[in-house]
Design a protein around this motif. Structure first.
Motif, PDB file in Angstrom:
ATOM      1  N   SER A 122       0.804  -1.232   0.000  1.00  0.00           N
ATOM      2  CA  SER A 122       0.000   0.000   0.000  1.00  0.00           C
ATOM      3  C   SER A 122       0.831   1.272   0.000  1.00  0.00           C
ATOM      4  O   SER A 122       0.294   2.347  -0.227  1.00  0.00           O
ATOM      5  CB  SER A 122      -0.941   0.018   1.219  1.00  0.00           C
ATOM      6  N   SER A 123       2.122   1.168   0.238  1.00  0.00           N
ATOM      7  CA  SER A 123       2.940   2.383   0.284  1.00  0.00           C
ATOM      8  C   SER A 123       3.747   2.547  -0.997  1.00  0.00           C
ATOM      9  O   SER A 123       4.035   1.587  -1.704  1.00  0.00           O
ATOM     10  CB  SER A 123       3.876   2.355   1.498  1.00  0.00           C
ATOM     11  N   GLY A 124       4.104   3.778  -1.268  1.00  0.00           N
ATOM     12  CA  GLY A 124       4.955   4.097  -2.402  1.00  0.00           C
ATOM     13  C   GLY A 124       5.518   5.487  -2.215  1.00  0.00           C
ATOM     14  O   GLY A 124       4.852   6.375  -1.691  1.00  0.00           O
ATOM     15  N   GLN A 125       6.770   5.664  -2.631  1.00  0.00           N
ATOM     16  CA  GLN A 125       7.453   6.948  -2.489  1.00  0.00           C
ATOM     17  C   GLN A 125       7.960   7.399  -3.845  1.00  0.00           C
ATOM     18  O   GLN A 125       8.430   6.579  -4.632  1.00  0.00           O
ATOM     19  CB  GLN A 125       8.640   6.814  -1.534  1.00  0.00           C
ATOM     20  N   ALA A 126       7.894   8.731  -4.096  1.00  0.00           N
ATOM     21  CA  ALA A 126       8.375   9.248  -5.383  1.00  0.00           C
ATOM     22  C   ALA A 126       8.735  10.718  -5.268  1.00  0.00           C
ATOM     23  O   ALA A 126       8.220  11.442  -4.432  1.00  0.00           O
ATOM     24  CB  ALA A 126       7.316   9.062  -6.465  1.00  0.00           C
ATOM     25  N   GLN A 127       9.626  11.114  -6.161  1.00  0.00           N
ATOM     26  CA  GLN A 127       9.961  12.518  -6.397  1.00  0.00           C
ATOM     27  C   GLN A 127       9.625  12.772  -7.861  1.00  0.00           C
ATOM     28  O   GLN A 127      10.482  12.693  -8.729  1.00  0.00           O
ATOM     29  CB  GLN A 127      11.442  12.783  -6.134  1.00  0.00           C
ATOM     30  N   PRO A 128       8.360  13.098  -8.172  1.00  0.00           N
ATOM     31  CA  PRO A 128       7.925  13.219  -9.564  1.00  0.00           C
ATOM     32  C   PRO A 128       8.125  14.599 -10.197  1.00  0.00           C
ATOM     33  O   PRO A 128       7.638  14.855 -11.289  1.00  0.00           O
ATOM     34  CB  PRO A 128       6.431  12.899  -9.473  1.00  0.00           C
ATOM     35  N   GLU A 129       8.864  15.475  -9.535  1.00  0.00           N
ATOM     36  CA  GLU A 129       8.978  16.853 -10.007  1.00  0.00           C
ATOM     37  C   GLU A 129       9.511  16.979 -11.439  1.00  0.00           C
ATOM     38  O   GLU A 129       9.090  17.870 -12.177  1.00  0.00           O
ATOM     39  CB  GLU A 129       9.862  17.679  -9.053  1.00  0.00           C
ATOM     40  N   THR A 130      10.430  16.102 -11.821  1.00  0.00           N
ATOM     41  CA  THR A 130      11.012  16.227 -13.166  1.00  0.00           C
ATOM     42  C   THR A 130       9.962  16.073 -14.260  1.00  0.00           C
ATOM     43  O   THR A 130      10.136  16.614 -15.354  1.00  0.00           O
ATOM     44  CB  THR A 130      12.149  15.213 -13.401  1.00  0.00           C
ATOM     45  N   LEU A 131       8.877  15.373 -13.975  1.00  0.00           N
ATOM     46  CA  LEU A 131       7.798  15.241 -14.957  1.00  0.00           C
ATOM     47  C   LEU A 131       7.138  16.586 -15.232  1.00  0.00           C
ATOM     48  O   LEU A 131       6.510  16.773 -16.275  1.00  0.00           O
ATOM     49  CB  LEU A 131       6.743  14.239 -14.473  1.00  0.00           C
ATOM     50  N   MET A 132       7.296  17.532 -14.302  1.00  0.00           N
ATOM     51  CA  MET A 132       6.731  18.875 -14.455  1.00  0.00           C
ATOM     52  C   MET A 132       7.793  19.892 -14.853  1.00  0.00           C
ATOM     53  O   MET A 132       7.536  21.085 -14.892  1.00  0.00           O
ATOM     54  CB  MET A 132       6.059  19.301 -13.150  1.00  0.00           C
ATOM     55  N   GLY A 133       9.012  19.411 -15.086  1.00  0.00           N
ATOM     56  CA  GLY A 133      10.091  20.301 -15.494  1.00  0.00           C
ATOM     57  C   GLY A 133      10.706  21.093 -14.351  1.00  0.00           C
ATOM     58  O   GLY A 133      11.325  22.132 -14.578  1.00  0.00           O
ATOM     59  N   ILE A 134      10.559  20.606 -13.126  1.00  0.00           N
ATOM     60  CA  ILE A 134      11.159  21.270 -11.966  1.00  0.00           C
ATOM     61  C   ILE A 134      12.004  20.249 -11.202  1.00  0.00           C
ATOM     62  O   ILE A 134      12.040  19.075 -11.549  1.00  0.00           O
ATOM     63  CB  ILE A 134      10.077  21.880 -11.043  1.00  0.00           C
ATOM     64  N   TYR A 135      12.685  20.708 -10.180  1.00  0.00           N
ATOM     65  CA  TYR A 135      13.477  19.796  -9.356  1.00  0.00           C
ATOM     66  C   TYR A 135      12.894  19.770  -7.940  1.00  0.00           C
ATOM     67  O   TYR A 135      12.171  20.682  -7.546  1.00  0.00           O
ATOM     68  CB  TYR A 135      14.950  20.212  -9.335  1.00  0.00           C
ATOM     69  N   PRO A 136      13.213  18.746  -7.137  1.00  0.00           N
ATOM     70  CA  PRO A 136      12.729  18.690  -5.762  1.00  0.00           C
ATOM     71  C   PRO A 136      13.302  19.863  -4.964  1.00  0.00           C
ATOM     72  O   PRO A 136      14.502  19.940  -4.753  1.00  0.00           O
ATOM     73  CB  PRO A 136      13.259  17.358  -5.237  1.00  0.00           C
ATOM     74  N   GLY A 137      12.447  20.768  -4.539  1.00  0.00           N
ATOM     75  CA  GLY A 137      12.907  22.002  -3.910  1.00  0.00           C
ATOM     76  C   GLY A 137      12.790  22.056  -2.403  1.00  0.00           C
ATOM     77  O   GLY A 137      13.070  23.082  -1.803  1.00  0.00           O
ATOM     78  N   GLY A 138      12.393  20.954  -1.764  1.00  0.00           N
ATOM     79  CA  GLY A 138      12.232  20.957  -0.313  1.00  0.00           C
ATOM     80  C   GLY A 138      13.270  20.131   0.408  1.00  0.00           C
ATOM     81  O   GLY A 138      13.050  19.706   1.536  1.00  0.00           O
ATOM     82  N   GLY A 139      14.391  19.875  -0.240  1.00  0.00           N
ATOM     83  CA  GLY A 139      15.459  19.097   0.375  1.00  0.00           C
ATOM     84  C   GLY A 139      15.596  17.695  -0.185  1.00  0.00           C
ATOM     85  O   GLY A 139      16.450  16.920   0.259  1.00  0.00           O
ATOM     86  N   ILE A 157      15.010  10.315  -9.066  1.00  0.00           N
ATOM     87  CA  ILE A 157      14.562  11.684  -9.354  1.00  0.00           C
ATOM     88  C   ILE A 157      14.388  11.906 -10.846  1.00  0.00           C
ATOM     89  O   ILE A 157      13.353  12.414 -11.283  1.00  0.00           O
ATOM     90  CB  ILE A 157      15.511  12.723  -8.729  1.00  0.00           C
ATOM     91  N   LEU A 158      15.355  11.506 -11.641  1.00  0.00           N
ATOM     92  CA  LEU A 158      15.236  11.724 -13.085  1.00  0.00           C
ATOM     93  C   LEU A 158      14.184  10.817 -13.717  1.00  0.00           C
ATOM     94  O   LEU A 158      13.517  11.196 -14.674  1.00  0.00           O
ATOM     95  CB  LEU A 158      16.589  11.534 -13.774  1.00  0.00           C
ATOM     96  N   GLY A 159      14.013   9.626 -13.166  1.00  0.00           N
ATOM     97  CA  GLY A 159      13.007   8.702 -13.692  1.00  0.00           C
ATOM     98  C   GLY A 159      11.625   8.925 -13.104  1.00  0.00           C
ATOM     99  O   GLY A 159      10.642   8.407 -13.633  1.00  0.00           O
ATOM    100  N   ALA A 160      11.538   9.680 -12.018  1.00  0.00           N
ATOM    101  CA  ALA A 160      10.273   9.979 -11.337  1.00  0.00           C
ATOM    102  C   ALA A 160       9.488   8.714 -10.997  1.00  0.00           C
ATOM    103  O   ALA A 160       8.270   8.717 -10.943  1.00  0.00           O
ATOM    104  CB  ALA A 160       9.426  10.935 -12.174  1.00  0.00           C
ATOM    105  N   GLU A 161      10.206   7.633 -10.745  1.00  0.00           N
ATOM    106  CA  GLU A 161       9.593   6.331 -10.478  1.00  0.00           C
ATOM    107  C   GLU A 161       8.995   6.263  -9.080  1.00  0.00           C
ATOM    108  O   GLU A 161       9.557   6.793  -8.121  1.00  0.00           O
ATOM    109  CB  GLU A 161      10.673   5.246 -10.611  1.00  0.00           C
ATOM    110  N   LEU A 162       7.848   5.595  -8.977  1.00  0.00           N
ATOM    111  CA  LEU A 162       7.242   5.326  -7.685  1.00  0.00           C
ATOM    112  C   LEU A 162       7.910   4.078  -7.115  1.00  0.00           C
ATOM    113  O   LEU A 162       7.837   2.997  -7.713  1.00  0.00           O
ATOM    114  CB  LEU A 162       5.735   5.107  -7.821  1.00  0.00           C
ATOM    115  N   ALA A 163       8.582   4.225  -5.998  1.00  0.00           N
ATOM    116  CA  ALA A 163       9.256   3.099  -5.351  1.00  0.00           C
ATOM    117  C   ALA A 163       8.303   2.462  -4.352  1.00  0.00           C
ATOM    118  O   ALA A 163       7.903   3.103  -3.381  1.00  0.00           O
ATOM    119  CB  ALA A 163      10.524   3.578  -4.653  1.00  0.00           C
ATOM    120  N   ASP A 164       7.921   1.212  -4.606  1.00  0.00           N
ATOM    121  CA  ASP A 164       7.076   0.513  -3.639  1.00  0.00           C
ATOM    122  C   ASP A 164       7.924   0.171  -2.414  1.00  0.00           C
ATOM    123  O   ASP A 164       9.135   0.418  -2.380  1.00  0.00           O
ATOM    124  CB  ASP A 164       6.429  -0.723  -4.257  1.00  0.00           C
ATOM    125  N   ALA A 165       7.301  -0.397  -1.390  1.00  0.00           N
ATOM    126  CA  ALA A 165       8.002  -0.662  -0.135  1.00  0.00           C
ATOM    127  C   ALA A 165       9.218  -1.564  -0.338  1.00  0.00           C
ATOM    128  O   ALA A 165      10.259  -1.350   0.291  1.00  0.00           O
ATOM    129  CB  ALA A 165       7.048  -1.274   0.885  1.00  0.00           C
TER     130      ALA A 165
END
Length: 193
Positions: A122-139, A157-165
């Motif tokens: 049920s869990s998943g983590q991602a940094q999808p910002e690159t899909l919007m043309g931005i970078y992760p800006g909160g650390g 980050i570059l692949g914007a992949e959802l990492a399951d548990a």
């Protein structure tokens, strides 16, 4: 609070969005608990089974919501960075109980915690910002690199992949991936300790 363990339940419907309201609440909590010697452990969980924190408020990007964190922070610091650093620097042990999706600013928040445990299936983590043309800006770039190293950080980050548990555990984003029932049992043991 129970035996030195405080539980903070993220409850910001409909998606547990990391918006100005939630950030203000988290910053207020961090300021209050920082000097509370009766609290030794803080467990963050979610009232929403689908979303731990869905993502940061997209109004931060459009300018419709203020991104400035205030005069008390170094120049150039934004409000997402501010809350993450305030939580990261707490003297108490901070733990994330991740049972839903956490992306973008939400993932940056959980990476700022001392430990993270995630529910398998049920869990998943991602940094999808690159899909919007931005970078992760909160650390996100700093926290993720410290946790899993540069190559895996670039991949996620570059692949914007959802990492399951399972992937999150293999890469080191979380301490452990557990079935939901065992996740609850582990945190109950922490409360009892």
């Amino acid at each position: 609070m129970q035996q030195g363990v405080a539980t903070v339940t993220i409850d910001n419907p409909p998606l547990n969005l990391l918006d100005g309201k939630l950030i203000a609440d988290l910053r207020r909590f961090a300021a209050q608990v920082r000097t509370d010697r009766t609290v030794q452990v803080i467990v963050f969980d979610s009232a929403d089974p689908e979303f731990f924190i869905a993502h940061g408020d997209m109004h931060f990007l459009s300018g419709a919501a203020p991104m400035d964190a205030g005069d008390d922070l170094p120049p150039g610091t934004n409000v997402v960075q501010a809350v993450n650093e305030e939580i990261r620097s707490l003297p108490q042990v901070t733990i994330g109980k991740i049972a839903g999706l956490v992306r973008g600013g939400g993932n940056e928040f959980v990476m700022a915690l001392d430990m993270r445990f995630a529910a398998i299936g049920s869990s998943g983590q991602a940094q999808p910002e690159t899909l919007m043309g931005i970078y992760p800006g909160g650390g996100g770039t700093q926290y993720m690199t410290a946790l899993i190293g540069r190559p895996r950080t670039l991949e996620l980050i570059l692949g914007a992949e959802l990492a399951d548990a399972g992937l999150a555990e293999r890469y080191g984003l979380i301490n452990r991936a557990l079935p939901a029932g065992e996740l609850e049992k582990l945190l109950n043991e922490i409360h009892a300790a």
